[in-house]
Design an enzyme around this catalytic site. Sequence first.
Site, PDB file in Angstrom:
ATOM      1  N   ASP A 177       0.836  -1.198   0.000  1.00  0.00           N
ATOM      2  CA  ASP A 177       0.000   0.000   0.000  1.00  0.00           C
ATOM      3  C   ASP A 177       0.874   1.252   0.000  1.00  0.00           C
ATOM      4  OD1 ASP A 177      -2.315   1.465  -0.003  1.00  0.00           O
ATOM      5  OD2 ASP A 177      -2.756   1.176   2.121  1.00  0.00           O
TER       6      ASP A 177
ATOM      7  N   HIS B 236       3.107   3.162  -8.909  1.00  0.00           N
ATOM      8  CA  HIS B 236       2.946   1.732  -9.196  1.00  0.00           C
ATOM      9  C   HIS B 236       4.192   1.181  -9.905  1.00  0.00           C
ATOM     10  CE1 HIS B 236      -1.064   2.036  -7.750  1.00  0.00           C
ATOM     11  NE2 HIS B 236      -1.536   2.714  -8.775  1.00  0.00           N
TER      12      HIS B 236
ATOM     13  N   LEU C  46      10.638 -21.028  -4.709  1.00  0.00           N
ATOM     14  CA  LEU C  46       9.573 -20.175  -4.165  1.00  0.00           C
ATOM     15  C   LEU C  46       8.279 -20.263  -4.984  1.00  0.00           C
ATOM     16  CD1 LEU C  46       8.848 -17.620  -2.296  1.00  0.00           C
ATOM     17  CD2 LEU C  46       9.536 -16.260  -4.264  1.00  0.00           C
TER      18      LEU C  46
HETATM   19  C1  FPP Z   1      -1.721   0.204  -3.398  1.00  0.00           C
HETATM   20  O1  FPP Z   1      -1.316   1.524  -3.494  1.00  0.00           O
HETATM   21  C2  FPP Z   1      -1.229  -0.553  -4.532  1.00  0.00           C
HETATM   22  C3  FPP Z   1      -2.018  -1.064  -5.513  1.00  0.00           C
HETATM   23  C4  FPP Z   1      -3.484  -0.917  -5.548  1.00  0.00           C
HETATM   24  C5  FPP Z   1      -1.441  -1.781  -6.652  1.00  0.00           C
HETATM   25  C6  FPP Z   1      -0.214  -2.562  -6.351  1.00  0.00           C
HETATM   26  C7  FPP Z   1       0.341  -3.033  -7.609  1.00  0.00           C
HETATM   27  C8  FPP Z   1       1.658  -3.037  -7.942  1.00  0.00           C
HETATM   28  C9  FPP Z   1       2.762  -2.631  -7.076  1.00  0.00           C
HETATM   29  C10 FPP Z   1       2.024  -3.461  -9.298  1.00  0.00           C
HETATM   30  C11 FPP Z   1       1.706  -4.857  -9.677  1.00  0.00           C
HETATM   31  C12 FPP Z   1       2.169  -5.878  -8.730  1.00  0.00           C
HETATM   32  C13 FPP Z   1       2.722  -7.071  -9.067  1.00  0.00           C
HETATM   33  C14 FPP Z   1       2.959  -8.099  -8.018  1.00  0.00           C
HETATM   34  C15 FPP Z   1       3.093  -7.407 -10.427  1.00  0.00           C
HETATM   35  P1  FPP Z   1      -2.432   2.644  -3.628  1.00  0.00           P
HETATM   36  O2  FPP Z   1      -2.566   2.974  -5.075  1.00  0.00           O
HETATM   37  O3  FPP Z   1      -3.688   2.198  -2.962  1.00  0.00           O
HETATM   38  O4  FPP Z   1      -1.738   3.798  -2.842  1.00  0.00           O
HETATM   39  P2  FPP Z   1      -2.456   4.938  -1.992  1.00  0.00           P
HETATM   40  O5  FPP Z   1      -3.186   4.244  -0.860  1.00  0.00           O
HETATM   41  O6  FPP Z   1      -1.294   5.748  -1.498  1.00  0.00           O
HETATM   42  O7  FPP Z   1      -3.347   5.678  -2.927  1.00  0.00           O
END
Ligand code: FPP
Length: 242
Positions: free
Chosen positions: A16, A33, A127
């Site tokens: 997050d 991201h 893994l």
């Molecule tokens: C949360 O941050 C993150 C996500 C909703 C997406 C996570 C995805 C990735 C890191 C890329 C893909 C992953 C893999 C394993 C290939 P947020 O956008 O909710 O952040 P915020 O709470 O600060 O808005």
Amino acid sequence: MQKLSKDPKHIAIIMDGNGRWAKKRGLPRIEGHKKGIETVEEIIRAAVEQKIEVLTFYAFSLENWKRPSSEVQGLMRLLKKFLIEKRELLKEKNIHLISIGERERLPKAVQKELSKTEELSKNNKGLILNIALSYGSRQEIISAVKKIAEDIQKKKVKINKINERLFSKYLYTKELPDPDLLIRTSGELRLSNFLLWQISYSELYFTPKFWPDFQKSDFLEAIADFKKRNRRFGGLSVEENN
Ligand code: FPP
């Protein structure tokens, strides 16, 4: 003397804070991201070094479909790229990639690359890298209930045979051990519909760091913290039993 817990076999992570990381720098959310994907690779490598058996990432929740379509499309593009580009890493490090969630809702192109990557890595014995995509825990539980009800109707299951073990076999995670340790970044103290059944006895670890700032040293710190915990699973500790 405190009894040290064993090493964690399965670590699950709620990544997050990508959006806030980007905002703090005046960048578009997608840049958070992108940086988050670099962290994913760093943590995969660290998990292999630590001989972790299963590493689960919450990459996209069912609730995330409600985000603006530009962000959803951007994430899907990144995901597709990840699935293609990391095949080399999976091979080199003997990693088996699997996924949990409502994959039929993913764009066809992502489904295709996901299936191909799963297929290419299926004989790897190191893994298990589990990516939760289009995943929601309550929906997973409801879907399990429906499948059990169908099997009861078909007389494949007797009602009095339903127990925790049987129920677990109807979840996406049927082949996996429950997580020992759940890590959530960015300072939020909630579970956000993630593996609610499976984390009943997991140790929880929260860090204020945003996911793109999370590093191998933070991951190792979380594991060290886990090892100091006294897991009782509702019973008494070894010392208290003696
Ligand atoms: C949360 O941050 C993150 C996500 C909703 C997406 C996570 C995805 C990735 C890191 C890329 C893909 C992953 C893999 C394993 C290939 P947020 O956008 O909710 O952040 P915020 O709470 O600060 O808005």
